[in-house]
Design a protein around this motif. Structure first.
Motif, PDB file in Angstrom:
ATOM      1  N   GLN A   1       0.826  -1.200   0.000  1.00 32.14           N
ATOM      2  CA  GLN A   1       0.000   0.000   0.000  1.00 32.14           C
ATOM      3  C   GLN A   1       0.866   1.258   0.000  1.00 32.14           C
ATOM      4  O   GLN A   1       0.582   2.232  -0.697  1.00 32.14           O
ATOM      5  CB  GLN A   1      -0.932   0.008   1.210  1.00 32.14           C
ATOM      6  CG  GLN A   1      -1.866   1.195   1.232  1.00 32.14           C
ATOM      7  CD  GLN A   1      -2.744   1.221   2.464  1.00 32.14           C
ATOM      8  OE1 GLN A   1      -3.449   2.180   2.697  1.00 32.14           O
ATOM      9  NE2 GLN A   1      -2.709   0.175   3.265  1.00 32.14           N
ATOM     10  N   ALA A   2       1.950   1.239   0.791  1.00 35.76           N
ATOM     11  CA  ALA A   2       2.843   2.391   0.852  1.00 35.76           C
ATOM     12  C   ALA A   2       3.488   2.658  -0.508  1.00 35.76           C
ATOM     13  O   ALA A   2       3.618   3.815  -0.931  1.00 35.76           O
ATOM     14  CB  ALA A   2       3.924   2.158   1.908  1.00 35.76           C
ATOM     15  N   ASP A   3       3.895   1.595  -1.211  1.00 34.47           N
ATOM     16  CA  ASP A   3       4.525   1.761  -2.522  1.00 34.47           C
ATOM     17  C   ASP A   3       3.568   2.406  -3.526  1.00 34.47           C
ATOM     18  O   ASP A   3       3.965   3.252  -4.332  1.00 34.47           O
ATOM     19  CB  ASP A   3       5.010   0.416  -3.052  1.00 34.47           C
ATOM     20  CG  ASP A   3       6.190  -0.128  -2.272  1.00 34.47           C
ATOM     21  OD1 ASP A   3       6.831   0.663  -1.544  1.00 34.47           O
ATOM     22  OD2 ASP A   3       6.473  -1.333  -2.371  1.00 34.47           O
ATOM     23  N   VAL A   4       2.304   1.998  -3.473  1.00 40.33           N
ATOM     24  CA  VAL A   4       1.303   2.574  -4.379  1.00 40.33           C
ATOM     25  C   VAL A   4       1.167   4.074  -4.137  1.00 40.33           C
ATOM     26  O   VAL A   4       1.172   4.888  -5.069  1.00 40.33           O
ATOM     27  CB  VAL A   4      -0.051   1.869  -4.216  1.00 40.33           C
ATOM     28  CG1 VAL A   4      -1.144   2.618  -4.968  1.00 40.33           C
ATOM     29  CG2 VAL A   4       0.030   0.428  -4.709  1.00 40.33           C
ATOM     30  N   ASN A   5       1.046   4.455  -2.878  1.00 41.84           N
ATOM     31  CA  ASN A   5       0.861   5.865  -2.543  1.00 41.84           C
ATOM     32  C   ASN A   5       2.100   6.694  -2.866  1.00 41.84           C
ATOM     33  O   ASN A   5       1.994   7.824  -3.361  1.00 41.84           O
ATOM     34  CB  ASN A   5       0.509   6.009  -1.064  1.00 41.84           C
ATOM     35  CG  ASN A   5      -0.925   5.620  -0.765  1.00 41.84           C
ATOM     36  OD1 ASN A   5      -1.857   6.356  -1.046  1.00 41.84           O
ATOM     37  ND2 ASN A   5      -1.099   4.441  -0.194  1.00 41.84           N
ATOM     38  N   ILE A   6       3.279   6.154  -2.591  1.00 41.65           N
ATOM     39  CA  ILE A   6       4.506   6.881  -2.899  1.00 41.65           C
ATOM     40  C   ILE A   6       4.639   7.103  -4.402  1.00 41.65           C
ATOM     41  O   ILE A   6       5.059   8.185  -4.861  1.00 41.65           O
ATOM     42  CB  ILE A   6       5.731   6.126  -2.361  1.00 41.65           C
ATOM     43  CG1 ILE A   6       5.741   6.147  -0.824  1.00 41.65           C
ATOM     44  CG2 ILE A   6       7.017   6.715  -2.906  1.00 41.65           C
ATOM     45  CD1 ILE A   6       5.910   7.531  -0.236  1.00 41.65           C
ATOM     46  N   SER A   7       4.258   6.112  -5.201  1.00 39.25           N
ATOM     47  CA  SER A   7       4.322   6.267  -6.663  1.00 39.25           C
ATOM     48  C   SER A   7       3.430   7.405  -7.135  1.00 39.25           C
ATOM     49  O   SER A   7       3.823   8.222  -7.985  1.00 39.25           O
ATOM     50  CB  SER A   7       3.907   4.961  -7.346  1.00 39.25           C
ATOM     51  OG  SER A   7       4.785   3.906  -6.996  1.00 39.25           O
ATOM     52  N   LEU A   8       2.215   7.476  -6.582  1.00 46.62           N
ATOM     53  CA  LEU A   8       1.301   8.552  -6.963  1.00 46.62           C
ATOM     54  C   LEU A   8       1.801   9.911  -6.483  1.00 46.62           C
ATOM     55  O   LEU A   8       1.641  10.927  -7.172  1.00 46.62           O
ATOM     56  CB  LEU A   8      -0.090   8.271  -6.404  1.00 46.62           C
ATOM     57  CG  LEU A   8      -0.855   7.122  -7.077  1.00 46.62           C
ATOM     58  CD1 LEU A   8      -2.106   6.772  -6.288  1.00 46.62           C
ATOM     59  CD2 LEU A   8      -1.221   7.481  -8.508  1.00 46.62           C
ATOM     60  N   LEU A   9       2.416   9.933  -5.316  1.00 49.73           N
ATOM     61  CA  LEU A   9       2.976  11.193  -4.815  1.00 49.73           C
ATOM     62  C   LEU A   9       4.131  11.662  -5.690  1.00 49.73           C
ATOM     63  O   LEU A   9       4.304  12.870  -5.917  1.00 49.73           O
ATOM     64  CB  LEU A   9       3.434  11.012  -3.370  1.00 49.73           C
ATOM     65  CG  LEU A   9       2.320  10.929  -2.324  1.00 49.73           C
ATOM     66  CD1 LEU A   9       2.895  10.539  -0.960  1.00 49.73           C
ATOM     67  CD2 LEU A   9       1.566  12.252  -2.216  1.00 49.73           C
ATOM     68  N   LEU A  10       4.929  10.728  -6.186  1.00 47.33           N
ATOM     69  CA  LEU A  10       6.022  11.101  -7.096  1.00 47.33           C
ATOM     70  C   LEU A  10       5.472  11.646  -8.414  1.00 47.33           C
ATOM     71  O   LEU A  10       6.043  12.580  -8.998  1.00 47.33           O
ATOM     72  CB  LEU A  10       6.925   9.896  -7.350  1.00 47.33           C
ATOM     73  CG  LEU A  10       7.812   9.478  -6.174  1.00 47.33           C
ATOM     74  CD1 LEU A  10       8.523   8.163  -6.484  1.00 47.33           C
ATOM     75  CD2 LEU A  10       8.843  10.570  -5.862  1.00 47.33           C
TER      76      LEU A  10
END
Length: 458
Positions: A193-202
């Protein structure tokens, strides 16, 4: 009409259907925002209300007790009539600003409660979409009112502040408190879940950096042409971010929902009885809808008060407008959600905590910000994604330090300390840049007419 907590029924296609444990877990689109807010709720005592002989009055009092008194923040509701009275009787503007800000705290938590109640009756998909759109309703409403009053600076900095607050203050406090409370065992979380959110934030960072890079890299000397291209580039990037957000909704609600449901299973393992009580519809569908509309209207009213008085509060308190918008507004406006995230970190339920902090930051970055840009476009106001160098640099470094802190799927209190100190440094930067910000504020509000009648910020 209120529903009994011991008989959680759903009306599905005209047929009465009882909520099972599985349907409670997956059937009504309960989000981490709801679970975070549920930590601040309290069970209502209906013994006195049940003795009222008239059914209409009894149902009204039941709804009133569930909605107004069903939260540990109910005492803060007193700030709402005080703010309205202060505005009506023309009290000092900083006083209006303060009471309005406090009044928004319980309203934000109650909106989460009401969307959850509606989700019981609409099913998982509609409930999930409702949670996705109402999760940061307060920030969106404040931004729209600031846009209407042409306060572009307040819009940009309040939205940026919400992202920084979630990633540094909320997550940092949660990791620090959770680490200190669980020194004897290692805290772990699901990285998916964290990886998904970090990708969108990038992705959001890329879309915010491009207008700034273009402004500084262009060889065109005409400031008007540069402003026009930057504005059009920002609008195009906003459309791209909205497409990414819709893909994220499909990913979260349909194709990979198991990634986001794992935390609910973990939570229910320990407190199944308590969860059954919390996850029962407390009020009826139409009651929840009416309350939601009413509270949204009150949020809009208080948001208007905030926007109207923020400059006066800045001048009276001796704080830069940038500091109030980036630091103070997000801290107070999301206090209920932030408290819930810290509580779950104490309980060693970091998946929920990460869902709250990263989920809110992602929603603001790839949904609220682009929607605000497009709404400004519709109403004829020029809002771009150029957040200036210091603000964009803070955004960039925040995402990087958050990504590094979460890369190994484990947590300890030192990570929380680093994130909090990061937030302190950023707060100090915006607190000591009063004069330069005032200069930028005046420049942002300077309008230059073009040859075709359009107006762009110089």
């Amino acid at each position: 009409m209120a529903s009994s907590a011991t008989q959680p029924w759903l009306l599905e296609n005209g047929t009465v259907k009882r909520l099972t444990k599985d349907s409670r877990r997956h059937g009504h689109g309960r989000s981490v925002h709801n679970m975070s807010s549920s930590s601040l709720r309290k069970k209502s005592d209906m013994s006195l209300v049940s003795k009222v002989p008239f059914s209409i009055l009894r149902n009204f009092l039941t709804n009133l007790q569930e909605v107004i008194l069903g939260t540990k923040l109910s005492l803060l509701f007193i700030a709402i009539p005080i703010a309205i009275a202060a505005h009506h009787f023309q009290f000092s503007r900083p006083w209006i600003f303060s009471t309005s800000l406090i009044g928004l705290i319980p309203l934000a938590e109650r909106v989460s409660f009401l969307t959850e109640q509606i989700a019981f009756y609409t099913g998982g998909t509609v409930g999930g979409l409702l949670n996705a759109t109402c999760g940061n309703a307060t920030e969106l409403i404040i931004a729209i009112f600031a846009l209407i009053q042409h306060k572009v600076d307040v819009v940009k900095y309040s939205l940026l502040g919400s992202i920084l607050s979630n990633l540094l203050l909320v997550l940092g406090s949660s990791l620090l408190c959770g680490g200190l409370a669980n020194l004897s065992r290692e805290q772990t979380f699901d990285r998916k879940q964290a990886d998904v959110n970090i990708s969108l934030l990038l992705l959001a960072l890329l879309c915010n950096v491009m207008p700034l890079l273009y402004k500084h890299a262009t060889t065109i000397d005409d400031a008007l042409i540069t402003a026009k291209v930057t504005l059009n580039l920002s609008r195009a990037c906003s459309i791209v971010m909205l497409l990414a957000y819709f893909a994220y909704l499909a990913f979260q609600l349909w194709t990979h929902s198991h990634i986001f449901e794992a935390q609910e299973v973990q939570e229910e393992d320990e407190d199944d009885l308590h969860e059954s009580e919390v996850e029962s519809p407390q009020i009826g569908f139409w009651s929840a809808l009416i309350w939601l509309i009413g509270m949204t209207a009150i949020i809009a009213l208080l948001s208007e008060y905030l926007v109207n008085t923020i400059e006066a509060a800045s001048s009276s308190w001796g704080m830069p407008l940038s500091f109030i918008s980036i630091i103070l507004l997000p801290i107070v406006g999301n206090a209920a959600e932030h408290a819930g995230a810290v509580i779950f970190a104490f309980k060693n339920k970091l998946d929920i905590t990460l869902g709250v902090a990263l989920g809110s930051a992602t929603q603001i970055a790839v949904f609220v910000v682009p929607v605000t840009v497009l709404v400004a476009w519709i109403i004829g106001i020029n809002l771009d994604l150029d957040f200036n160098l210091v603000e964009t640099g803070s955004f960039s470094l925040t995402i990087l330090v958050t990504a590094f802190a979460l890369q190994d799927g484990t947590s300890h209190y030192l990570k929380g300390v680093v994130l909090l100190l990061f937030y302190v440094v950023i707060g100090v930067v915006f607190f000591v840049t009063k004069s330069s910000f005032d200069h930028e504020d005046n420049a942002l509000n300077t309008k230059v007419p073009s040859s075709n009648g359009q107006i762009f910020a110089s």
